[in-house]
Design a protein around this motif. Structure first.
Motif, PDB file in Angstrom:
ATOM      1  N   ALA A 805      20.739 -45.978  60.599  1.00  0.00           N
ATOM      2  CA  ALA A 805      19.726 -47.021  60.785  1.00  0.00           C
ATOM      3  C   ALA A 805      18.493 -46.398  61.418  1.00  0.00           C
ATOM      4  CB  ALA A 805      20.261 -48.145  61.672  1.00  0.00           C
ATOM      5  N   GLU A 806      17.354 -46.914  61.019  1.00  0.00           N
ATOM      6  CA  GLU A 806      16.093 -46.490  61.631  1.00  0.00           C
ATOM      7  C   GLU A 806      15.129 -47.661  61.598  1.00  0.00           C
ATOM      8  OE1 GLU A 806      12.460 -43.250  61.087  1.00  0.00           O
ATOM      9  OE2 GLU A 806      14.431 -42.838  60.182  1.00  0.00           O
ATOM     10  N   ALA A 807      14.384 -47.837  62.679  1.00  0.00           N
ATOM     11  CA  ALA A 807      13.385 -48.904  62.755  1.00  0.00           C
ATOM     12  C   ALA A 807      12.118 -48.330  63.370  1.00  0.00           C
ATOM     13  CB  ALA A 807      13.891 -50.069  63.590  1.00  0.00           C
ATOM     14  N   ARG A 808      11.003 -48.738  62.816  1.00  0.00           N
ATOM     15  CA  ARG A 808       9.695 -48.324  63.326  1.00  0.00           C
ATOM     16  C   ARG A 808       8.844 -49.567  63.538  1.00  0.00           C
ATOM     17  NH1 ARG A 808       8.185 -43.626  58.862  1.00  0.00           N
ATOM     18  NH2 ARG A 808      10.145 -42.448  58.984  1.00  0.00           N
ATOM     19  N   ALA A 809       8.141 -49.617  64.624  1.00  0.00           N
ATOM     20  CA  ALA A 809       7.246 -50.739  64.909  1.00  0.00           C
ATOM     21  C   ALA A 809       5.960 -50.195  65.502  1.00  0.00           C
ATOM     22  CB  ALA A 809       7.903 -51.728  65.877  1.00  0.00           C
ATOM     23  N   LEU A 824      -3.241 -45.226  58.739  1.00  0.00           N
ATOM     24  CA  LEU A 824      -2.665 -44.527  59.879  1.00  0.00           C
ATOM     25  C   LEU A 824      -1.717 -45.491  60.578  1.00  0.00           C
ATOM     26  CD1 LEU A 824      -3.075 -41.717  61.245  1.00  0.00           C
ATOM     27  CD2 LEU A 824      -4.611 -42.863  62.847  1.00  0.00           C
ATOM     28  N   PHE A 825      -0.503 -45.000  60.894  1.00  0.00           N
ATOM     29  CA  PHE A 825       0.517 -45.893  61.455  1.00  0.00           C
ATOM     30  C   PHE A 825       1.173 -45.247  62.681  1.00  0.00           C
ATOM     31  CE2 PHE A 825       5.109 -47.502  60.812  1.00  0.00           C
ATOM     32  CZ  PHE A 825       4.925 -48.539  61.703  1.00  0.00           C
ATOM     33  N   PRO A 826       0.575 -45.358  63.862  1.00  0.00           N
ATOM     34  CA  PRO A 826       1.272 -44.938  65.086  1.00  0.00           C
ATOM     35  C   PRO A 826       2.380 -45.940  65.402  1.00  0.00           C
ATOM     36  CG  PRO A 826      -0.844 -45.921  65.620  1.00  0.00           C
ATOM     37  CD  PRO A 826      -0.780 -45.861  64.129  1.00  0.00           C
ATOM     38  N   HIS A 827       3.536 -45.428  65.827  1.00  0.00           N
ATOM     39  CA  HIS A 827       4.668 -46.328  65.975  1.00  0.00           C
ATOM     40  C   HIS A 827       5.684 -45.812  66.980  1.00  0.00           C
ATOM     41  CE1 HIS A 827       5.715 -43.435  62.735  1.00  0.00           C
ATOM     42  NE2 HIS A 827       6.912 -43.427  63.322  1.00  0.00           N
ATOM     43  N   ALA A 865       8.431 -41.736  69.710  1.00  0.00           N
ATOM     44  CA  ALA A 865       7.167 -42.189  69.129  1.00  0.00           C
ATOM     45  C   ALA A 865       6.800 -41.285  67.969  1.00  0.00           C
ATOM     46  CB  ALA A 865       6.067 -42.182  70.183  1.00  0.00           C
ATOM     47  N   GLY A 866       6.005 -41.844  67.068  1.00  0.00           N
ATOM     48  CA  GLY A 866       5.624 -41.064  65.909  1.00  0.00           C
ATOM     49  C   GLY A 866       4.297 -41.512  65.320  1.00  0.00           C
ATOM     50  N   MET A 867       3.874 -40.786  64.317  1.00  0.00           N
ATOM     51  CA  MET A 867       2.624 -41.088  63.609  1.00  0.00           C
ATOM     52  C   MET A 867       2.845 -40.849  62.123  1.00  0.00           C
ATOM     53  SD  MET A 867      -0.614 -41.937  63.882  1.00  0.00           S
ATOM     54  CE  MET A 867      -1.122 -41.517  65.544  1.00  0.00           C
ATOM     55  N   TYR A 891       8.634 -37.558  67.620  1.00  0.00           N
ATOM     56  CA  TYR A 891       9.393 -36.854  68.665  1.00  0.00           C
ATOM     57  C   TYR A 891      10.367 -37.852  69.262  1.00  0.00           C
ATOM     58  CZ  TYR A 891      10.872 -34.080  72.596  1.00  0.00           C
ATOM     59  OH  TYR A 891      11.652 -33.386  73.484  1.00  0.00           O
ATOM     60  N   ARG A 892      11.650 -37.473  69.286  1.00  0.00           N
ATOM     61  CA  ARG A 892      12.689 -38.363  69.780  1.00  0.00           C
ATOM     62  C   ARG A 892      13.444 -37.713  70.933  1.00  0.00           C
ATOM     63  NH1 ARG A 892      15.677 -39.637  64.025  1.00  0.00           N
ATOM     64  NH2 ARG A 892      13.810 -40.190  62.805  1.00  0.00           N
ATOM     65  N   THR A 893      13.948 -38.584  71.783  1.00  0.00           N
ATOM     66  CA  THR A 893      14.835 -38.147  72.859  1.00  0.00           C
ATOM     67  C   THR A 893      16.193 -38.789  72.673  1.00  0.00           C
ATOM     68  OG1 THR A 893      15.062 -37.963  75.259  1.00  0.00           O
ATOM     69  CG2 THR A 893      14.177 -40.034  74.405  1.00  0.00           C
TER      70      THR A 893
END
Length: 914
Positions: A805-809, A824-827, A865-867, A891-893
């Motif tokens: 599963a993956e979710a981006r907002a 451009l989608f910062p999320h 967070a990502g772009m 980049y994920r932790t």
């Protein structure tokens, strides 16, 4: 449309019913003529037959007898006048005109006849122009044809007479009225323009008639806008409302309808523009002023909003109750802006014991922080309580929670999806205003959203209305929308086509027909219809705003697509199934780069429509770069003794290139795009040598001890032989079966033009099962000498259950400075995965099934967070962009334990969809 339908729509619906009635033509035949029965009906028919046969004396006698029985029928009076004129009895004809007028009949025909007769007697005839004398007989016949309901002939003759003598304004009105009687409203408007261009003296009358005609034409698109709102199709509602406003810009209800549609479709900036244009039409329009203030506050333009609110409150013709409501509305705006002092000042003059005022005072005292993002939920629009009066509809603005009429309560309940309460309140609204078409329509709308039995009641109500007015395009389209809600695309298509066949449906109805065709699976016809809409837009026959045109082109692209391809590369990850975000794979632990190419085909005549998708696909996956890792010095458990044993550090190099290649052929099916649930089945082929060969490390400690060259029965004894390893190899035709299901959720992922930025959320959940049952060669290898033993045939079975599963907002931004096709989608991102594997082998020479070390369950979870940057391309006149490139960096932790190496660090993907 995801925005909820609020009580503001009640006002515009009532206003439509009260403010856009079709004006009766000035020279229309009187309503009494339909009631002619018995002897008078027979006499009238004989009289007109005699006149048409040029037996004017007989027509005169029959007309006098019919008038004696029905003196109130205008067309009988006109027949007598014409018959007398044809006999040269102008004095008697003039007397007949006077008698008709004395009897209470007034019409343009009588006025024109009197003027003609006065000019036609004695010496006065010498003052008539040659043009008048030439056109008069033609005009006389045109009036006679009109009264005989021969409207086509009447229109042609009236036009001919007017072109001969343009000074006769009544002839122009007759031409227009005859066209209107044939329901040729646009032709009637064109006739008025022609008469004005010819210099007809009654210009003001002609302009007024044009306005009335355009207002009549505006009713159909206005009704269609309401139907689109009911169907939660905001884009269509806005288009229909714009069409209504363009046809009748001075109709306040249309202006309000457009503002409502824009608000519900979240086109807030456009809503402000629409309110400003309404104020240019009427600078004292309280509703438009307050709505503009609402739109401005929604956009954070607090100073401008306050100015509008203050101006509205200061209007000196408002009653105390109206002004109190405006103060509460303005206070709500101040609260959403966090301006508690202004809110306090606004409610100060009001009664603190009033429930609504007390509620605001409580919020002011609590000083709750304003919402971080203004939405329709945190800042709903004002409610409008409307009622019909002899002078039209009257609406009072109230705060969103202050609606009091049954109709407003019905819409408020509808907006909350409390359809049963909406039906109850709509029934009360009908009881309060039984003669209001708007309230009856409101009840029909509410019933249509209810249960199956109530929907059937709505259909019966529409059917009853259609029996009386079978060519009511609005009713036909409303029924079509209900059919759509009930998943009856064929019936919806039938009604949309019937609505368009009436000639009264708004131009945008062509889009409804196109989408309905798509829902029935007739994709080729749907594409042709939608392309026709683009053609009409290019020739100005159909008004499409930028968003509507883009969406139409996007629908054409989707419906006409039969094949496609994608190529993606990703850093850290390779998804096992056929779905995911932008082709991004499921993550793995090593720092590797993976590649994948996918080609699919959609059989055009099999299981494919606008609401379901079936694809046959082929795919190739490979590791483009294998990450390496270093294992430091560590202590492991000796499989023979069970005691700790040290091992040295080691470097592990990854494998990449052709040896890692996997191919697959598969099918995937989405039964309903409304739910975005896809099922897939594919056959995989282990093309690369490293995918079908390798070594097996047993899970059993005894077997590992035995392979090390020691006796498991005497773990402390010396080594009795060289260490051995188990190797296997299968052929390139080997592979397994993968079954999976994927659920995707997407909001705001498409390109938008109404706003520069918008909230976006996307994600997927995927689960599946993979099974391999390989026939393979097994052999033993001496780890000291490298010598291989005899190859023997065996089985290697690999089973794996997986879930990902993956979710981006975040918020999407259109980068117009570079290209309006660049987003451009910062999320923020949250990703999880789970794997459970069971690998075992039937190895010749071993009495038991060899279970492989590492079986069991693992999971990981990461957040960060990502772009994303996406560029859309490959478009033309008919097609929106059909391809895009997407680059995502995250980049994920690690979250909550699990396999940390699988969840943390940098993740990247680059995908191109063609």
């Amino acid at each position: 449309m995801n925005a909820r339908l609020t009580s503001i729509a009640a006002a515009t619906l009532i206003a439509l019913a009260g403010g856009t009635a079709v004006a009766a033509p000035a020279a229309a035949p009187d309503t009494a003529q339909a009631a002619l029965k018995g002897p008078v009906f027979k006499l009238a028919n004989q009289a007109f037959a005699a006149y048409n046969a040029k037996r004017y004396a007989q027509a005169e006698q029959l007309a006098r007898r019919a008038i004696a029985m029905r003196p109130d029928v205008l067309r009988l009076r006109m027949l007598l006048i014409y018959a007398l004129q044809k006999q040269g009895k102008n004095a008697e004809a003039l007397e007949a005109v006077n008698n008709a007028q004395a009897g209470g009949l007034q019409s343009d025909e009588l006025t024109q006849a009197k003027s003609n007769l006065k000019g036609g007697g004695g010496d006065a005839g010498e003052t008539q122009s040659a043009a008048f004398r030439q056109g008069f007989p033609i005009a006389t016949q045109a009036f006679a044809d009109y009264n005989a309901q021969q409207y086509e002939s009447s229109a042609k003759l009236a036009e001919q007479a007017l072109r001969i003598d343009p000074s006769q304004g009544t002839w122009a009105l007759l031409w227009i009225t005859a066209l209107e009687a044939q329901k040729q409203l646009q032709a009637a408007i064109d006739a008025a323009d022609t008469a004005i261009a010819l210099g007809t003296p009654n210009r003001q009358d002609l302009v007024a008639r044009k306005q009335a005609l355009r207002k009549s034409m505006s009713v159909a698109p206005a009704v269609s806008a309401y139907q689109a709102l009911i169907a939660f199709d905001g884009a269509k509602a806005v288009g229909f409302a714009r069409e209504a406003v363009a046809l009748s810009p001075d109709t306040q209800s249309h202006r309000l309808l457009l503002m409502t549609a824009l608000q519900l479709n979240r086109q807030i900036a456009d809503g402000e523009t629409a309110a400003t244009e309404a104020l240019q039409q009427d600078d004292e329009d309280t509703t438009a002023l307050v709505m503009r203030a609402y739109f401005r506050q929604f956009q954070g333009k607090t100073a401008l909003a306050n100015k509008d609110f203050d101006e509205a409150i200061a209007q000196d013709w408002l009653e105390d109750e109206q002004r109190a409501s405006l103060r509460l509305i303005a206070a709500d705006a101040a609260l959403v802006a966090g301006d508690y002092e202004r809110a306090k000042t606004l409610v100060a003059p009001l009664d603190a014991n009033d429930k609504a005022v007390a509620e605001r005072l409580k919020k002011i005292a609590s000083r709750e922080p304003p919402p971080q993002e203004i939405t329709a939920a945190s800042y709903p629009p004002p409610a409008q309580d409307c009622r019909l009066t002899p002078y039209g509809s009257v609406c009072d603005l109230r705060p969103a929670d202050g609606a009091s009429t049954a109709s407003a309560k019905a819409y408020a309940a509808y907006g909350k999806q409390d359809y049963q309460e909406a039906i109850i309140q709509a029934q009360k609204a009908v009881e309060q205003s039984p003669d209001s078409p708007a309230m009856h329509r409101l009840l029909t709308v509410a019933l249509a959203a209810g249960n199956t039995q109530q929907q059937e009641q709505a259909m019966q109500r529409i059917a009853t209305e259609l029996e009386a007015t079978p060519d009511d395009a609005g009713l036909l389209m409303q029924r079509a929308y209900i059919h759509q809600r009930r998943k009856e695309p064929e019936l919806a298509l039938e009604d949309f086509r019937a609505a368009r066949a009436t000639g009264k449906a708004p131009a945008l109805a062509i889009l409804d027909e196109g989408y309905a065709l798509a829902r029935t699976g007739r994709k080729a016809e749907a594409v042709a219809t939608l392309k026709q809409a683009i053609d009409q837009s290019d020739t100005n026959e159909l008004e499409l705003d930028r968003g509507q045109r883009y969406n139409t082109r996007g629908a054409i692209s989707g419906l006409s697509r039969e094949w496609g391809a994608s190529v993606s590369t990703s850093y850290r990850g390779a998804r096992p199934a056929g779905s995911g975000l932008n082709g991004t794979p499921v993550t793995t632990g090593s720092d590797s780069v993976f590649g994948m190419a996918d080609v699919y085909w959609r059989p055009p005549e099999f299981l494919n429509s606008s609401t379901q998708v079936f694809e046959v696909y082929g795919r190739v996956m490979s590791t483009l770069h294998g990450g390496s890792s270093t294992t430091g010095e560590q202590t492991i458990v000796d499989p023979c003794t069970g005691r700790p044993a040290p091992i040295n550090a080691a470097r592990n190099d990854g494998v990449s290139g052709l040896p890692t290649t996997i191919g697959s052929l598969g099918l995937r099916f989405t039964p309903s795009t409304d739910y975005a649930l896809t099922f897939g089945l594919e056959r995989r082929f282990l093309l690369g040598s490293n995918t079908r060969s390798g070594s097996i490390t047993p899970a059993s400690a005894d077997l590992r001890c035995q392979l090390s060259g020691r006796d498991p029965a005497q773990p402390g004894a010396p080594v009795v032989g060289n260490a051995q390893s188990i190797l296997f190899d299968a052929n390139a035709s080997s592979g397994g079966w993968l079954a999976y299901a994927t659920y995707g959720f997407y909001h705001g992922t498409g390109l938008r033009f109404d706003v520069p930025s918008w909230f976006t959320v996307e994600g997927y959940v995927q689960g599946g099962y993979y099974r391999e049952d390989l026939s393979a060669d097994f052999w033993m290898r001496d780890q000291n000498t490298g010598a291989n033993g005899e190859r023997q045939r065996g089985k290697y079975r690999r089973d794996q259950w997986f879930a990902n599963a993956e979710a981006r907002a975040g918020r999407s931004f259109r980068i117009d400075a570079v290209s309006d096709r660049l987003m451009l989608f910062p999320h923020l991102v949250l990703a999880l995965d789970y794997q459970r594997q069971n690998y075992r082998a039937h190895v010749p020479g071993f009495d038991e099934t060899v279970r492989v070390l590492g079986n069991g369950s693992t999971w990981s979870a990461g957040g960060g967070a990502g772009m994303s940057v996406r560029y859309a391309f490959r478009e033309d006149r008919y097609h929106a962009p059909r391809s895009y490139v997407d680059w995502t960096v995250q980049y994920r932790t690690n979250l909550g334990g699990g396999e940390a190496d699988r969840a943390k660090g940098w993740f990247m993907s680059l995908s191109m969809w063609y």
